[in-house]
Design a protein around this motif. Structure first.
Motif, PDB file in Angstrom:
ATOM      1  N   ASP A 252      50.580  76.537 128.525  1.00 43.34           N
ATOM      2  CA  ASP A 252      49.600  76.775 127.459  1.00 43.34           C
ATOM      3  C   ASP A 252      48.972  75.436 127.084  1.00 43.34           C
ATOM      4  O   ASP A 252      49.267  74.405 127.700  1.00 43.34           O
ATOM      5  CB  ASP A 252      50.236  77.433 126.237  1.00 43.34           C
ATOM      6  CG  ASP A 252      51.426  76.660 125.703  1.00 43.34           C
ATOM      7  OD1 ASP A 252      51.262  75.454 125.415  1.00 43.34           O
ATOM      8  OD2 ASP A 252      52.537  77.234 125.594  1.00 43.34           O
ATOM      9  N   MET A 253      48.093  75.457 126.089  1.00 42.35           N
ATOM     10  CA  MET A 253      47.414  74.224 125.707  1.00 42.35           C
ATOM     11  C   MET A 253      47.865  73.710 124.343  1.00 42.35           C
ATOM     12  O   MET A 253      47.136  72.973 123.668  1.00 42.35           O
ATOM     13  CB  MET A 253      45.898  74.413 125.724  1.00 42.35           C
ATOM     14  CG  MET A 253      45.343  75.416 124.737  1.00 42.35           C
ATOM     15  SD  MET A 253      43.526  75.522 124.869  1.00 42.35           S
ATOM     16  CE  MET A 253      43.039  73.811 124.708  1.00 42.35           C
ATOM     17  N   TYR A 495      42.592  73.583 130.671  1.00 45.53           N
ATOM     18  CA  TYR A 495      42.167  74.308 129.468  1.00 45.53           C
ATOM     19  C   TYR A 495      41.111  73.511 128.694  1.00 45.53           C
ATOM     20  O   TYR A 495      40.185  74.091 128.114  1.00 45.53           O
ATOM     21  CB  TYR A 495      43.369  74.587 128.566  1.00 45.53           C
ATOM     22  CG  TYR A 495      44.518  75.265 129.267  1.00 45.53           C
ATOM     23  CD1 TYR A 495      44.345  76.482 129.924  1.00 45.53           C
ATOM     24  CD2 TYR A 495      45.788  74.682 129.287  1.00 45.53           C
ATOM     25  CE1 TYR A 495      45.400  77.112 130.565  1.00 45.53           C
ATOM     26  CE2 TYR A 495      46.848  75.307 129.932  1.00 45.53           C
ATOM     27  CZ  TYR A 495      46.645  76.514 130.569  1.00 45.53           C
ATOM     28  OH  TYR A 495      47.702  77.131 131.204  1.00 45.53           O
ATOM     29  N   ILE A 499      37.260  74.669 127.680  1.00 44.62           N
ATOM     30  CA  ILE A 499      36.691  74.566 126.332  1.00 44.62           C
ATOM     31  C   ILE A 499      35.357  73.826 126.367  1.00 44.62           C
ATOM     32  O   ILE A 499      34.359  74.254 125.761  1.00 44.62           O
ATOM     33  CB  ILE A 499      37.670  73.841 125.388  1.00 44.62           C
ATOM     34  CG1 ILE A 499      38.890  74.719 125.091  1.00 44.62           C
ATOM     35  CG2 ILE A 499      36.980  73.440 124.093  1.00 44.62           C
ATOM     36  CD1 ILE A 499      38.603  75.908 124.209  1.00 44.62           C
ATOM     37  N   SER A 574      40.336  82.582 127.577  1.00 49.36           N
ATOM     38  CA  SER A 574      41.697  83.133 127.595  1.00 49.36           C
ATOM     39  C   SER A 574      42.483  82.580 128.768  1.00 49.36           C
ATOM     40  O   SER A 574      41.919  82.067 129.742  1.00 49.36           O
ATOM     41  CB  SER A 574      41.656  84.666 127.659  1.00 49.36           C
ATOM     42  OG  SER A 574      40.958  85.097 128.806  1.00 49.36           O
ATOM     43  N   TYR A 575      43.798  82.707 128.671  1.00 48.85           N
ATOM     44  CA  TYR A 575      44.686  82.324 129.766  1.00 48.85           C
ATOM     45  C   TYR A 575      44.567  83.353 130.895  1.00 48.85           C
ATOM     46  O   TYR A 575      43.890  84.376 130.758  1.00 48.85           O
ATOM     47  CB  TYR A 575      46.131  82.246 129.274  1.00 48.85           C
ATOM     48  CG  TYR A 575      46.372  81.204 128.212  1.00 48.85           C
ATOM     49  CD1 TYR A 575      46.187  79.857 128.475  1.00 48.85           C
ATOM     50  CD2 TYR A 575      46.802  81.566 126.932  1.00 48.85           C
ATOM     51  CE1 TYR A 575      46.420  78.893 127.495  1.00 48.85           C
ATOM     52  CE2 TYR A 575      47.039  80.611 125.947  1.00 48.85           C
ATOM     53  CZ  TYR A 575      46.844  79.278 126.239  1.00 48.85           C
ATOM     54  OH  TYR A 575      47.066  78.332 125.272  1.00 48.85           O
ATOM     55  N   TYR A 581      42.814  81.865 123.892  1.00 49.57           N
ATOM     56  CA  TYR A 581      43.253  80.525 123.524  1.00 49.57           C
ATOM     57  C   TYR A 581      43.627  80.520 122.040  1.00 49.57           C
ATOM     58  O   TYR A 581      43.069  81.278 121.244  1.00 49.57           O
ATOM     59  CB  TYR A 581      42.144  79.516 123.770  1.00 49.57           C
ATOM     60  CG  TYR A 581      41.982  79.093 125.219  1.00 49.57           C
ATOM     61  CD1 TYR A 581      42.713  79.695 126.230  1.00 49.57           C
ATOM     62  CD2 TYR A 581      41.093  78.087 125.575  1.00 49.57           C
ATOM     63  CE1 TYR A 581      42.571  79.312 127.545  1.00 49.57           C
ATOM     64  CE2 TYR A 581      40.938  77.681 126.893  1.00 49.57           C
ATOM     65  CZ  TYR A 581      41.675  78.309 127.876  1.00 49.57           C
ATOM     66  OH  TYR A 581      41.524  77.922 129.178  1.00 49.57           O
ATOM     67  N   ALA A 585      42.352  75.684 119.279  1.00 53.93           N
ATOM     68  CA  ALA A 585      41.525  75.344 120.442  1.00 53.93           C
ATOM     69  C   ALA A 585      40.117  75.916 120.293  1.00 53.93           C
ATOM     70  O   ALA A 585      39.120  75.246 120.607  1.00 53.93           O
ATOM     71  CB  ALA A 585      42.177  75.870 121.716  1.00 53.93           C
ATOM     72  N   GLN A 586      40.029  77.161 119.816  1.00 56.29           N
ATOM     73  CA  GLN A 586      38.708  77.749 119.590  1.00 56.29           C
ATOM     74  C   GLN A 586      37.956  76.988 118.502  1.00 56.29           C
ATOM     75  O   GLN A 586      36.724  76.828 118.591  1.00 56.29           O
ATOM     76  CB  GLN A 586      38.859  79.215 119.203  1.00 56.29           C
ATOM     77  CG  GLN A 586      39.474  80.096 120.293  1.00 56.29           C
ATOM     78  CD  GLN A 586      39.543  81.552 119.880  1.00 56.29           C
ATOM     79  OE1 GLN A 586      38.597  82.105 119.336  1.00 56.29           O
ATOM     80  NE2 GLN A 586      40.674  82.194 120.142  1.00 56.29           N
TER      81      GLN A 586
END
Length: 675
Positions: A252-253, A495, A499, A574-575, A581, A585-586
Motif C-alpha cells: 500500500d502507500m 502509487y 497520483i 485504486s489498488y 487509495y 493520498a487523495q
C-alpha cells in the motif's frame, strides 16, 4: 522600396461582442513607403529592422517537424492506445478517436502552433494577447513540469530492462524458489489440453484432458487410469520480475510502507536525466539535431517488429481482437472519454510544448500543412503500434493456449510484463528485447525534451536576462526534477506516479484546455485570430469555416461536457484489487490539482488589481478593455510589424490605435479577396 497602386489594410477587431467582430479599419497608402505589392518580407525585414532581441530559430524545417512528432509520439502510443482500443470496442474506439481528432485535436493543435509562431513567444508570454488569461500559460508550464518528473521514471524503467536484456538468460523468464513457493510462479505457459467429456473413447484418444470443474465429467475417466489435468493458476515470471524485482512494489502507500529509494532505479534515473541534459543543454540547437535519430529510429524498430510479429502463428487472431468493432460501444460515453484522454496525451495539446516549438519557427513558415502532417503521423503511429503489439499477443496466446484477452494488460503491464514475455519467445530473444526497450527509451526521450524545454522557455520568456544562463538553468532544473522524482523510486513510488498522473495532468488538462480555447476564440476573437493567420501566411487556411466552427463551438463544448462527465463519474485511483487509495493520498492529489490550476484565477485577480492602479481606467468598459484586450507589446513576430509599432510609439501621426499594433493583420488589396 518599390511602390505600386493599391493599398494594404490594417484591420483592428474589437474584443467585445461576437468573436472577432470587426470594428475599425485603416488603410496605408503605398505612397507612405511602408508597404508595397512587390516588397518581399526579406526586404521589409532589412528596411524595418526591429529593436527587439531576435528569437532563436530552428536550423531547418525538418528539425521542427521531427521535434513536434517526437513530442506527440511517445510511450503512450505503444502501451496506452492499443489497450484502450481493444478494451473499448476495437475499431469503434478508433472511430471515436478520429472524430475527436477532427473536432478537437487537430483544430487545437493548429491553434497552438499559430499562437507560438505568430507571437514568437512561449506558453506564458503568448498571453499578451489576453493578459487576464496569463495564468493558463503558467498552468501549462506546471503540468509539463509534473509530467516531466514522473515521465523520466518510466524512462528509467526502460533503461533497467535495456541493460537486463543483455544477460545470457532473460531474467523475466525465470522463477526463483521464493516466487514458486509464494506465488506459484509460471515461467512459461504451456497449451492446456482439451477439456474432458463424458465420452470415454474421446478422452482416451486425447490421452489427457483438462478439468472442467464438473466432478461427474472429471471423474468419468478414473476407471481407465486417467485423471484430468487441473488448469494451472499462477503468476507469470515476467509479472513477478517487474513488480517484485524491478520496482519491488509495496502492499500500500501508507508512509510506513513507502520504503527507501531503490538504488538500481535511482542509477537508471540519473543516467536518463544525464542524457536529457546533454541533449537539451544548448536548447533547440542541440535537441534539434538529436531528433534526427530519436524521432526516426522508433519507426524502424516498429516496422521490423511488425514484420516479425506478422509471421507468428496466431497473429491474425491478435489483429482481429484489436480491430473488430463492437458498434454498441459507440453509444457508451466512457469510450469517448477514453478516446479524448488518449488524444490529449498523444498530441500534447495544452501542455505548452506545441506553442513553445511553434515560437521558434520562422514567421512565414507554412504551419497549416505542418499541423496536419504531425497530427496525422501521430494517429498512424498509434495504429501501427497497435498492430505490432497485438500480432505479438496473438502469437503468444496461440503458443500458450490462452485467449488474447487473457494476455493483454493495460499501462505498465503492456510494456514491462506482457510484451517482454512475448519477446522471450522470439529467437534471438535478447536482440529483440534490446531493440524494443531502446525504442521505448527514444520514444520517451523526445517527449521529455519537449516538456522540459517548455519549462525552460517559460522561465526565459518571463526573465529575459536569464537567457545567457540557459545551460545552468537546464542543469539546475534537471537536478531539481531528479530530486523531486526520488519518492517515485521507492517501493511505494508506483502509487506516487499514479497520483501525479491522475491529478497533476489528467484532470488538469481538461480544465486548462477548456479555458485556453475559450480565452483565445471567445475573448481574443476567432475572426481576429483568423486575420492573424492571414497576415502571417498570406491567406486564410483552406476550409476556414470548419476551423472557426471547431474553435468556437465543438472544442469548448465537447471538452466541457467531458469534464462534467468525469466529475459525475469520478472514481479515485485504486489498488489492483479495486480498493481506493487512502483519503490522505487523495487529498494530496486534489492539492496538487489545485496548485496546478490556481494560477488561472490568480492571474485574473492580479490583472484586475492592476486595473485599479491605472489612472486611465475609469469606467466599467475601460476596465474590461484593460483586462482582456491585448497588451501594448502584443504583436506579430515580424520585423516590419515591430518597426511600425516602434514608430507608432514615438510619432504623433502614427497613433497606436490607428496602427492596430495588437493585431497588425495586413490584407492585400481587398479584405474580401481571400485565397
Amino acid at each position: 522600396m518599390t511602390t505600386k497602386k493599391g493599398s494594404y489594410q490594417v484591420w483592428h477587431t474589437d474584443t467585445y461582442g461576437l468573436p472577432g467582430s470587426v470594428d475599425k479599419q485603416t488603410s496605408f497608402s503605398q505612397d507612405s513607403g511602408h508597404i508595397g505589392d512587390n516588397d518581399s518580407r526579406a526586404e521589409l525585414a532589412e528596411d524595418f529592422g526591429g529593436t527587439e532581441e531576435e528569437r532563436e530559430q530552428w536550423g531547418n524545417k525538418a528539425e521542427f517537424i521531427l521535434s513536434c512528432i517526437g513530442l506527440s509520439v511517445g510511450l503512450g502510443n505503444v502501451w496506452r492506445f492499443p489497450y484502450l482500443a481493444y478494451a473499448n470496442g476495437g475499431a469503434a474506439f478508433l472511430i471515436a478517436y478520429i472524430i475527436l481528432q477532427l473536432l478537437i485535436g487537430k483544430p487545437m493543435y493548429f491553434m497552438e502552433l499559430v499562437m507560438g509562431q505568430y507571437s514568437g513567444s512561449g506558453p506564458t508570454k503568448v498571453w499578451r494577447m489576453n493578459p487576464a488569461a496569463k495564468g493558463i500559460g503558467v498552468s501549462m508550464c506546471m503540468i509539463s513540469l509534473i509530467v516531466s518528473i514522473y515521465y523520466n521514471i518510466i524512462m528509467a524503467y526502460t533503461l533497467y530492462y535495456f541493460f537486463a536484456s543483455m544477460q545470457e538468460t532473460l531474467p523475466w523468464t525465470q522463477c526463483s524458489e521464493e516466487w514458486i513457493r509464494d506465488y506459484n510462479c509460471v515461467s512459461k505457459y504451456e497449451p492446456s489440453p482439451a477439456p474432458c467429456t463424458l465420452n470415454m473413447t474421446q478422452n482416451q484418444e486425447l490421452g489427457k484432458c483438462s478439468c472442467t470443474g464438473n466432478s461427474t465429467i472429471d471423474n468419468s475417466s478414473l476407471p481407465f487410469n486417467m485423471s484430468c489435468t487441473p488448469k494451472i493458476v499462477g503468476t507469470s515470471s515476467a509479472e513477478l520480475y517487474f513488480y517484485k524485482e524491478v520496482i519491488q512494489i509495496s502492499s500500500d502507500m501508507e508512509p510506513s510502507s513507502m520504503g527507501a529509494p531503490l538504488y538500481r532505479i535511482v542509477l537508471c534515473l540519473i543516467l536518463s536525466w544525464t542524457i536529457v541534459v546533454f541533449c537539451l543543454i544548448k536548447g533547440i540547437k542541440s535537441s534539434g539535431k538529436v531528433v534526427y535519430f530519436t524521432a526516426t529510429f522508433p519507426y524502424v524498430i516498429l516496422l521490423i517488429l511488425l514484420v516479425r510479429g506478422s509471421l507468428l502463428d496466431g497473429a491474425k487472431e491478435g489483429v482481429e481482437f484489436f480491430i473488430i468493432p463492437e458498434w454498441k460501444k459507440l453509444a457508451d460515453l466512457q469510450v469517448w472519454v477514453a478516446a479524448a484522454g488518449q488524444m490529449f496525451f498523444s498530441l500534447g495539446v495544452s501542455f505548452g510544448g506545441i506553442i513553445m516549438f511553434g515560437s521558434y519557427n520562422k514567421f512565414t513558415n507554412k504551419v497549416y500543412s505542418d499541423s496536419l502532417l504531425i497530427s496525422l503521423t501521430d494517429m498512424i503511429t498509434s495504429i501501427i503500434a497497435g498492430f505490432v503489439v497485438f500480432t505479438a499477443f496473438g502469437g503468444m496466446a496461440k503458443a500458450t493456449g490462452r485467449k488474447v484477452s487473457e494476455v493483454a494488460k493495460s499501462g505498465y503491464g503492456m510494456a514491462f510484463v506482457v510484451y517482454p514475455e512475448a519477446l522471450s519467445n522470439l529467437p534471438p530473444s535478447q536482440l529483440w528485447s534490446v531493440l524494443f526497450f531502446f525504442m521505448l527509451f527514444t520514444l520517451g526521450l523526445d517527449s521529455e525534451f519537449g516538456m522540459l524545454e517548455t519549462v525552460i522557455t517559460c522561465i526565459q520568456d518571463e526573465f529575459p536576462k536569464l537567457k545567457k544562463y540557459k545551460t545552468y538553468i537546464c542543469i539546475g532544473l534537471s537536478c531539481a526534477c531528479f530530486l523531486m522524482a526520488l519518492p517515485c523510486t521507492c517501493p511505494g513510488g508506483d502509487y506516487v506516479v499514479t497520483i501525479m498522473d491522475h491529478y497533476g495532468s489528467d484532470f488538469a488538462l481538461l480544465i486548462v484546455s477548456c479555458f485556453e480555447v475559450i480565452s483565445v476564440m471567445w475573448v481574443y476573437g476567432a475572426m481576429r485570430f483568423l486575420k492573424d493567420i492571414q497576415y502571417m501566411l498570406g491567406s486564410r487556411p483552406h476550409g476556414w469555416p470548419y476551423w472557426v466552427f471547431c474553435w468556437t463551438v465543438t472544442a469548448p463544448l465537447l471538452i466541457g461536457l467531458m469534464f462534467l462527465y468525469r466529475m459525475v463519474q469520478y472514481k479515485p485511483p485504486s489498488y489492483s484489487d479495486g480498493t481506493p487509495y487512502p483519503h490522505f493520498a487523495q487529498s494530496i492529489g486534489w492539492t496538487l490539482l489545485s496548485l496546478v490550476l490556481c494560477p488561472i484565477p490568480l492571474g485574473l485577480i492580479w490583472r484586475l488589481i492592476q486595473s485599479f492602479s491605472d489612472p486611465s481606467v475609469t469606467t466599467f468598459k475601460s476596465r474590461l478593455h484593460f483586462l482582456f484586450s491585448p497588451s501594448p507589446d502584443w504583436g506579430p513576430n515580424d520585423k516590419s510589424a515591430r518597426k511600425i509599432r516602434n514608430e507608432a510609439k514615438n510619432s504623433d501621426d502614427l497613433s497606436m490605435e490607428k496602427l492596430s499594433y495588437d493585431n497588425a493583420t495586413v490584407i492585400r488589396d481587398s479584405p474580401e479577396k481571400i485565397v
